[in-house]
Enzyme design. Structure first.
Site, PDB file in Angstrom:
ATOM      1  N   LYS A  32      23.330 -52.569-103.964  1.00  0.00           N
ATOM      2  CA  LYS A  32      23.908 -53.469-104.962  1.00  0.00           C
ATOM      3  C   LYS A  32      24.230 -54.820-104.339  1.00  0.00           C
ATOM      4  O   LYS A  32      23.861 -55.873-104.866  1.00  0.00           O
ATOM      5  CB  LYS A  32      25.175 -52.819-105.533  1.00  0.00           C
ATOM      6  CG  LYS A  32      25.635 -53.386-106.844  1.00  0.00           C
ATOM      7  CD  LYS A  32      26.907 -52.660-107.309  1.00  0.00           C
ATOM      8  CE  LYS A  32      26.610 -51.259-107.815  1.00  0.00           C
ATOM      9  NZ  LYS A  32      27.838 -50.460-107.991  1.00  0.00           N
ATOM     10  N   ARG A 103      33.505 -52.805-106.594  1.00  0.00           N
ATOM     11  CA  ARG A 103      32.370 -51.920-106.894  1.00  0.00           C
ATOM     12  C   ARG A 103      31.815 -51.268-105.644  1.00  0.00           C
ATOM     13  O   ARG A 103      31.640 -51.930-104.632  1.00  0.00           O
ATOM     14  CB  ARG A 103      31.233 -52.731-107.541  1.00  0.00           C
ATOM     15  CG  ARG A 103      31.688 -53.768-108.525  1.00  0.00           C
ATOM     16  CD  ARG A 103      30.556 -54.694-108.951  1.00  0.00           C
ATOM     17  NE  ARG A 103      29.523 -54.023-109.700  1.00  0.00           N
ATOM     18  CZ  ARG A 103      28.388 -54.596-110.070  1.00  0.00           C
ATOM     19  NH1 ARG A 103      28.140 -55.860-109.720  1.00  0.00           N
ATOM     20  NH2 ARG A 103      27.498 -53.915-110.754  1.00  0.00           N
ATOM     21  N   GLY A 112      26.643 -43.657-110.885  1.00  0.00           N
ATOM     22  CA  GLY A 112      27.884 -43.005-111.289  1.00  0.00           C
ATOM     23  C   GLY A 112      28.490 -42.085-110.238  1.00  0.00           C
ATOM     24  O   GLY A 112      29.470 -41.407-110.507  1.00  0.00           O
ATOM     25  N   MET A 114      29.821 -42.928-107.321  1.00  0.00           N
ATOM     26  CA  MET A 114      31.013 -43.459-106.673  1.00  0.00           C
ATOM     27  C   MET A 114      31.771 -44.303-107.676  1.00  0.00           C
ATOM     28  O   MET A 114      31.434 -44.338-108.839  1.00  0.00           O
ATOM     29  CB  MET A 114      30.607 -44.196-105.424  1.00  0.00           C
ATOM     30  CG  MET A 114      30.071 -43.206-104.396  1.00  0.00           C
ATOM     31  SD  MET A 114      29.626 -43.956-102.869  1.00  0.00           S
ATOM     32  CE  MET A 114      28.405 -45.087-103.396  1.00  0.00           C
ATOM     33  N   ARG A 376      18.095 -53.424-109.609  1.00  0.00           N
ATOM     34  CA  ARG A 376      17.606 -52.510-108.580  1.00  0.00           C
ATOM     35  C   ARG A 376      16.267 -51.958-109.054  1.00  0.00           C
ATOM     36  O   ARG A 376      15.951 -52.012-110.240  1.00  0.00           O
ATOM     37  CB  ARG A 376      18.593 -51.366-108.361  1.00  0.00           C
ATOM     38  CG  ARG A 376      18.820 -50.544-109.616  1.00  0.00           C
ATOM     39  CD  ARG A 376      19.821 -49.434-109.397  1.00  0.00           C
ATOM     40  NE  ARG A 376      20.100 -48.755-110.640  1.00  0.00           N
ATOM     41  CZ  ARG A 376      21.294 -48.291-111.008  1.00  0.00           C
ATOM     42  NH1 ARG A 376      22.330 -48.465-110.229  1.00  0.00           N
ATOM     43  NH2 ARG A 376      21.454 -47.673-112.144  1.00  0.00           N
ATOM     44  N   HIS A 490      24.540 -41.709-119.154  1.00  0.00           N
ATOM     45  CA  HIS A 490      24.549 -41.006-117.868  1.00  0.00           C
ATOM     46  C   HIS A 490      23.503 -39.898-117.857  1.00  0.00           C
ATOM     47  O   HIS A 490      22.701 -39.788-116.932  1.00  0.00           O
ATOM     48  CB  HIS A 490      25.947 -40.425-117.615  1.00  0.00           C
ATOM     49  CG  HIS A 490      26.027 -39.624-116.355  1.00  0.00           C
ATOM     50  ND1 HIS A 490      25.855 -38.255-116.331  1.00  0.00           N
ATOM     51  CD2 HIS A 490      26.216 -40.002-115.073  1.00  0.00           C
ATOM     52  CE1 HIS A 490      25.957 -37.833-115.083  1.00  0.00           C
ATOM     53  NE2 HIS A 490      26.182 -38.864-114.298  1.00  0.00           N
ATOM     54  N   ARG A 652      -8.835 -14.364 -94.466  1.00  0.00           N
ATOM     55  CA  ARG A 652      -8.104 -13.692 -93.395  1.00  0.00           C
ATOM     56  C   ARG A 652      -8.255 -12.187 -93.528  1.00  0.00           C
ATOM     57  O   ARG A 652      -8.121 -11.630 -94.621  1.00  0.00           O
ATOM     58  CB  ARG A 652      -6.625 -14.074 -93.474  1.00  0.00           C
ATOM     59  CG  ARG A 652      -5.803 -13.409 -92.378  1.00  0.00           C
ATOM     60  CD  ARG A 652      -4.362 -13.824 -92.436  1.00  0.00           C
ATOM     61  NE  ARG A 652      -3.679 -13.241 -93.589  1.00  0.00           N
ATOM     62  CZ  ARG A 652      -2.412 -13.516 -93.918  1.00  0.00           C
ATOM     63  NH1 ARG A 652      -1.732 -14.396 -93.209  1.00  0.00           N
ATOM     64  NH2 ARG A 652      -1.853 -12.960 -94.963  1.00  0.00           N
ATOM     65  N   GLU A 779      -0.381 -18.143 -84.558  1.00  0.00           N
ATOM     66  CA  GLU A 779       0.909 -17.890 -85.192  1.00  0.00           C
ATOM     67  C   GLU A 779       1.862 -17.120 -84.284  1.00  0.00           C
ATOM     68  O   GLU A 779       2.986 -16.829 -84.647  1.00  0.00           O
ATOM     69  CB  GLU A 779       0.715 -17.161 -86.525  1.00  0.00           C
ATOM     70  CG  GLU A 779      -0.112 -15.899 -86.420  1.00  0.00           C
ATOM     71  CD  GLU A 779      -0.375 -15.258 -87.777  1.00  0.00           C
ATOM     72  OE1 GLU A 779       0.388 -15.503 -88.712  1.00  0.00           O
ATOM     73  OE2 GLU A 779      -1.353 -14.495 -87.880  1.00  0.00           O
ATOM     74  N   SER A 798      -6.282 -21.946 -87.164  1.00  0.00           N
ATOM     75  CA  SER A 798      -5.455 -22.298 -88.311  1.00  0.00           C
ATOM     76  C   SER A 798      -4.022 -21.898 -87.973  1.00  0.00           C
ATOM     77  O   SER A 798      -3.751 -20.731 -87.668  1.00  0.00           O
ATOM     78  CB  SER A 798      -5.942 -21.552 -89.553  1.00  0.00           C
ATOM     79  OG  SER A 798      -5.065 -21.807 -90.616  1.00  0.00           O
ATOM     80  N   GLY A 800      -0.623 -20.684 -88.455  1.00  0.00           N
ATOM     81  CA  GLY A 800       0.143 -19.923 -89.445  1.00  0.00           C
ATOM     82  C   GLY A 800       1.602 -20.194 -89.165  1.00  0.00           C
ATOM     83  O   GLY A 800       2.256 -19.494 -88.403  1.00  0.00           O
ATOM     84  N   THR A 801       2.113 -21.259 -89.778  1.00  0.00           N
ATOM     85  CA  THR A 801       3.440 -21.722 -89.352  1.00  0.00           C
ATOM     86  C   THR A 801       4.588 -20.882 -89.912  1.00  0.00           C
ATOM     87  O   THR A 801       5.713 -21.053 -89.469  1.00  0.00           O
ATOM     88  CB  THR A 801       3.639 -23.204 -89.726  1.00  0.00           C
ATOM     89  OG1 THR A 801       3.248 -23.386 -91.076  1.00  0.00           O
ATOM     90  CG2 THR A 801       2.816 -24.095 -88.825  1.00  0.00           C
ATOM     91  N   ASN A 802       4.296 -19.978 -90.852  1.00  0.00           N
ATOM     92  CA  ASN A 802       5.385 -19.089 -91.278  1.00  0.00           C
ATOM     93  C   ASN A 802       5.762 -18.142 -90.142  1.00  0.00           C
ATOM     94  O   ASN A 802       6.917 -18.069 -89.728  1.00  0.00           O
ATOM     95  CB  ASN A 802       4.986 -18.270 -92.506  1.00  0.00           C
ATOM     96  CG  ASN A 802       4.674 -19.135 -93.704  1.00  0.00           C
ATOM     97  OD1 ASN A 802       5.003 -20.319 -93.714  1.00  0.00           O
ATOM     98  ND2 ASN A 802       4.034 -18.567 -94.700  1.00  0.00           N
ATOM     99  N   ASP A 803       4.738 -17.433 -89.626  1.00  0.00           N
ATOM    100  CA  ASP A 803       5.016 -16.526 -88.520  1.00  0.00           C
ATOM    101  C   ASP A 803       5.391 -17.302 -87.257  1.00  0.00           C
ATOM    102  O   ASP A 803       6.259 -16.886 -86.498  1.00  0.00           O
ATOM    103  CB  ASP A 803       3.795 -15.641 -88.234  1.00  0.00           C
ATOM    104  CG  ASP A 803       3.874 -14.335 -89.012  1.00  0.00           C
ATOM    105  OD1 ASP A 803       4.914 -13.658 -88.883  1.00  0.00           O
ATOM    106  OD2 ASP A 803       2.923 -14.004 -89.736  1.00  0.00           O
ATOM    107  N   CYS A 865      -2.047 -23.284 -92.431  1.00  0.00           N
ATOM    108  CA  CYS A 865      -2.071 -22.547 -93.692  1.00  0.00           C
ATOM    109  C   CYS A 865      -0.709 -21.966 -94.049  1.00  0.00           C
ATOM    110  O   CYS A 865      -0.593 -21.166 -94.961  1.00  0.00           O
ATOM    111  CB  CYS A 865      -3.145 -21.468 -93.670  1.00  0.00           C
ATOM    112  SG  CYS A 865      -2.858 -20.219 -92.413  1.00  0.00           S
ATOM    113  N   TYR A 885      -7.463 -30.393 -91.590  1.00  0.00           N
ATOM    114  CA  TYR A 885      -7.023 -30.138 -92.960  1.00  0.00           C
ATOM    115  C   TYR A 885      -5.662 -29.468 -92.983  1.00  0.00           C
ATOM    116  O   TYR A 885      -5.233 -28.892 -91.978  1.00  0.00           O
ATOM    117  CB  TYR A 885      -8.043 -29.259 -93.703  1.00  0.00           C
ATOM    118  CG  TYR A 885      -8.114 -27.841 -93.199  1.00  0.00           C
ATOM    119  CD1 TYR A 885      -7.243 -26.860 -93.677  1.00  0.00           C
ATOM    120  CD2 TYR A 885      -9.058 -27.476 -92.236  1.00  0.00           C
ATOM    121  CE1 TYR A 885      -7.299 -25.565 -93.193  1.00  0.00           C
ATOM    122  CE2 TYR A 885      -9.114 -26.178 -91.746  1.00  0.00           C
ATOM    123  CZ  TYR A 885      -8.224 -25.232 -92.226  1.00  0.00           C
ATOM    124  OH  TYR A 885      -8.262 -23.947 -91.742  1.00  0.00           O
TER     125      TYR A 885
END
Ligand code: ADP
Ligand code: MG
Ligand code: MG
Length: 910
Positions: A32, A103, A112, A114, A376, A490, A652, A779, A798, A800-803, A865, A885
């Site tokens: 602001k 303000r 709204g 603050m 803004r 609002h 897989r 992984e 590839s 395997g970023t979960n494991d 993946c 990829y």
């Protein structure tokens, strides 16, 4: 531009076409403050004032009130003197008083969230001075009562104690309105306003134990400190957390000479947008109220009027108001005050061209003179974001790269949500209509209180109007419906920011919070009843209206084409079925990065054969069961290859622990025993045998294929035969067979041998062949460490970023729910590492794995993946690591495509 004083200051002045700051200083001056300075400098009429920097807020949090006042006292006093001289009046003066607004304003706009105090500097003497000066008693007393109300709420904590309580000041006003038989604030007489001031002060004394402060300087410091405190208020903290804004940012404080929209019928206040924030349409629009101040328009106290004639006519049509009534009671600013409108119209064009983006502005007319109080970059829906970027590009205001960089990737998500089925819409029964405040389709059960929005899985929050306290519930609800308030209320502004469907100002709704019902034309709707909202038309429907999948078309398609032009890294999808594959292709997926074969086995006709395979005691028995599975798998793969029509497909091999497939209930165990002609006990024994202490670290992944090679054999056969069958039909596909959970080179080698020898055998049988790849998931941390050795054998990696995340952190994904939320709350972790890739830690393994792999095979194909493949910051990291990829769920494909393009553009700019 002339500098008023040095830049190391804690206070920055603006006014009279000069300013210390400018719009690039948002971090220091808040959004602001920075824009007020910029507007001043480019000649927009802005009331003079000054900004106390965000750094002072941080100093306040460290040093406390007294010390911080000491630090800035001189600069503040000097800056007030500066306003006094430019306005020709004096702060606290009995005869010619200056009033100011205080303000808040953080780096990013938090509508709204603050607090703001208007008309500060008022007391029993000053009000008399103001009357003399303006000759307007009504106005002066109205300003006084507003001041006590705002200061009482913001600084003295005079707020409703709970959601069932009413605001103490509103209560006093309602009481008086009832007594006088009036409805609107504007109907108060001078005597009413005097009484209100008296009663308000009395209420303050009773509730706080102190008299209302009369010294303007005491008021000023109180308000400044209150604004600093509001940065750590519940609302602001929730909003910050929702958007991931750090606590260190702090808020700036803007102090500015008041201009008065409440001086009578030649005064007023409003809000406007240079384009439509809901649809992106290039039309100037907004709302205003005559004889009103500050938040009146937004708070929905009176029905706001439209700024343009076109907007007014559109509004009247929705509100079912005829032209004569409209002209008489709700004329547009364009019609009512044509010259002010022209001036405003000029400023909105100047400001949009100056910022080269859609602007959201506040303005006030004081006795025929126009002032701009804020501008803004306007918040907008995902659809408007895309349309505005494409339009600005076509208008030549921004270039292609800017258009792409303007887009907030996660906001595309809104365009990928289901929309109402046109057929279902025709049948649906419209019960009422409101203003189309934020587009989208929402279906859910009615709730009336924000903190109860999570009561139902799908809820629609129905309120008379919303307030910043409702934020959390608005976020949870599927849609928002309010009885009052306009397009800038609002509810409307916040909903558009969240990309949430919202209908505001549905006047036909008669809401009763006590009975938790609303009525429309005598028909009653209860909490828990289903309703549906069309935020694009304002239609409210009874019951549940069916939805359908969205499409990539129009501007959305254009922007995606543009993304393709700049993207280097490809985007594939994770898809287990031909249906998923088709959805993803429609969203522009450039292949499949992960097909999980196990999901295919869970379908009814297959799970039996699968279970027989698992329960078999002998290799022969297992092979028999696998033979039953083969044709089913083969036809699944054919479907997927066909859907992808020649694009690469990574499949897989079987990954999860076998235990997941066997029946755990007595009835199903018995059924299986009968079918296999074995005893129930035998089944039970086998199930018990498969039980593991740590299944995620147990007998799974390539460990299955290496202990039961026939599984790998059969799966390979299904894949290769499917590809050959398609080749016969003229569709060439080159499958990429992926071995999961490799930790040692030998593990991979054994699987690779099985795959390659099986494939050769089939090629010989068929007297035909296709190209295919054999690669692996990375992984297990050890695989990343051994990546150079593995790459000697593997055709591709590839991640395997979960494991990989699970094993690097040592957090079991299935048990993390017990501690992750606490860790995030306590700041041990900033975000959930399963959602946002941990670039610092896990990222090292990815970088190292990629580098080591490519050190022996420079052309090694590398992708990701895990779930992270669709999360913007993670996708950018993948690009910067040099991946070929990313692969993500179908609905995140457009998001990943955009990020891929943005990452390439940003890299080129470095
Ligand atoms: P928010 O960030 O919640 O929009 P603002 O600080 O912009 O809060 O102020 C709230 C309202 O008060 C706005 O409508 C604004 O235009 C109005 N306002 C703020 N300062 C002044 C002023 N000096 N004169 C008149 N109106 C003001
Ligand atoms: Mg504002
Ligand atoms: Mg895995």
């Amino acid at each position: 531009m002339e500098l008023i004083h040095d830049v190391k200051a804690r206070v920055f002045k603006f006014g009279n076409k000069k300013a210390d700051g400018n719009s690039s200083m948002k971090n220091l001056l808040g959004g602001k403050g920075a824009n007020l300075a910029e507007m001043c400098a480019i000649g927009i009429p802005v009331p003079p004032g000054f900004t106390i920097t965000t750094e002072v807020c941080t100093e306040y949090n460290l040093l406390g009130k007294e010390a911080v006042i000491e630090l800035i006292k001189e600069e503040v006093e000097d800056s007030i003197a500066n306003i006094e001289s430019s306005m020709g009046c004096t702060f606290g003066d009995k005869y010619n008083p200056l009033l100011v607004s205080v303000r808040s304003g953080a780096r990013v706009s938090m509508p709204g969230m603050m607090d703001t105090v208007l008309n500060l500097g008022m007391n029993d003497d000053v009000v008399l001075g103001l009357i003399k000066k303006t000759n307007n008693e009504q106005f002066a007393w109205d300003s006084y009562r507003r001041f006590i109300q705002m200061y009482g709420g913001v600084v003295l904590g005079m707020k409703p104690a709970s959601k069932d309580d009413v605001d103490p000041f509103e209560e006093i006003m309602d009481h008086l309105k009832d007594k006088r038989g009036i409805k609107l604030d504007t109907q108060f007489t001078i005597q009413d306003l005097k009484d209100l001031v008296y009663d308000f002060k009395d209420a303050v004394r009773k509730q706080t134990g102190h008299s209302f402060p009369t010294d303007p300087w005491e008021q000023l410091w109180g308000a400044i400190i209150a604004v600093f405190n509001s940065w750590n208020g519940d609302r602001a903290v929730y909003y910050r957390n929702m958007h991931g804004y750090p606590a260190e940012w702090g808020t700036a404080v803007n102090i500015q000479a008041m201009v008065y929209g409440n001086m009578g019928n030649n005064s007023g206040t409003g809000v406007c947008f240079t384009r439509d924030a809901g649809t992106g349409e290039n039309v100037f629009n907004g709302e205003y109220l005559i004889n009103a101040q500050g938040e009146d328009v937004v708070a929905g106290v009176r029905t706001p009027q439209q700024i343009t004639k076109l907007g007014s006519q559109r509004w009247a049509e929705l509100a079912k108001i005829d032209e004569a009534d409209r002209l008489e009671n709700y004329p547009s600013l364009e019609e009512l005050m044509p010259s002010i409108f022209e001036e405003l119209n000029g400023y909105q064009q100047i400001l949009e061209n100056h910022y080269r983006d859609m602007q959201d502005m506040e303005f006030t007319m004081q006795d025929g003179k126009l002032w701009v109080l804020q501008t803004r970059n306007g918040k907008r829906t995902g659809a408007a974001m895309v349309k505005i970027a494409v339009d600005l590009l076509k208008e030549g205001k921004i270039n292609e790269k800017e258009a792409l960089l303007r887009l907030q990737p996660t906001k595309l998500d809104e365009l990928l949500h289901p929309v109402f089925d046109p057929k279902a819409l025709k049948r649906a029964h419209v019960i009422a209509q409101g203003l189309p405040a934020s587009p989208g389709a929402a279906t859910g059960k009615i709730v009336f209180f924000a903190d109860e929005a999570s009561k139902f899985k799908n809820s629609i929050l129905v309120r008379i109007e919303t307030s910043p306290e409702d934020l959390e519930g608005m976020n949870v609800a599927k849609g928002i419906l309010t009885a009052r308030g306009g397009m800038t209320s609002h509810a409307a502004v916040v909903a558009r920011g969240m990309g949430k469907c919202c209908i505001s100002g549905a006047g036909a709704l008669n809401i009763n919070y006590k009975t938790r019902t609303f009525t429309i034309d005598g028909h009653e709707y209860h909490e828990g009843d289903w309703i549906s909202l069309n935020g694009s038309t304002g239609n409210i429907f009874e019951g549940k209206v069916e939805t359908v999948e969205p499409e990539l078309s129009g501007e959305f398609a254009e922007i995606m084409d543009l993304a393709n032009k700049y993207a280097i890294m490809k985007v594939r999808t994770n898809a287990d079925t031909p249906k998923d594959a088709k959805v993803a292709r429609n969203f522009g997926a450039q292949g499949i990065g992960l097909t999980r074969t196990e999901h295919m086995f869970f379908e009814v006709d297959r799970i039996k054969a699968m279970r027989e395979m698992i329960l078999a005691d002998t290799v022969k028995g297992r092979k028999q069961a696998l033979e039953d599975l083969l044709p089913m798998q083969r036809s699944d793969f054919e479907g997927i290859f066909e859907a992808m029509d020649g694009l690469p497909v990574t499949i897989r091999l079987l990954d999860p622990p076998l235990h997941e497939f066997v029946p755990h209930q007595l009835a199903t165990q018995k059924e299986l025993a009968d079918e296999m002609h074995i005893s129930l006990q035998a089944v039970k024994n086998k199930v018990a045998e498969l039980e593991e202490f740590n299944p995620m670290l147990g007998h799974r992944g390539c460990r299955l294929g290496n202990t039961y090679p026939e599984i790998t054999e059969t799966q390979t056969r299904a894949i290769i035969e499917a590809a050959l069958n398609l080749k016969a039909r003229g569709i060439i596909c080159n499958p990429e067979i992926m071995v999961p959970l490799v930790g040692t080179v030998k593990e991979f080698e054994m699987q690779e041998n099985i795959i390659r020898s099986t494939a050769s055998k089939i090629f010989e049988e068929r007297q035909d062949s296709i190209e295919y790849l054999v690669g692996t998931m990375i992984e297990i941390p050890r695989a990343a460490l051994m990546a150079d050795k593995i790459a000697e054998k593997a055709d591709f990696f590839s991640f395997g970023t979960n494991d990989l995340t699970q094993m690097t952190f040592g957090y079991s994904r299935d048990d993390a729910g017990k501690f992750l939320p606490v860790y995030i709350e306590k700041g041990i972790l900033k975000v959930d590492p399963f959602e946002v890739l941990d670039q610092e830690g896990v990222g090292q393994l990815i970088k190292m794995g990629t580098e080591r792999g490519r050190s022996v095979k420079p052309q090694l194909k590398v992708g990701i993946c895990g779930e992270h493949g669709g999360e913007p910051s993670s996708v950018e990291f993948c690009y910067n690591t040099g991946m070929d990829y990313v692969s993500c769920s179908p609905y995140r494909v457009p998001i990943a495509r955009l990020v891929s393009a943005q990452a390439a553009i940003k890299e080129a700019m470095r």
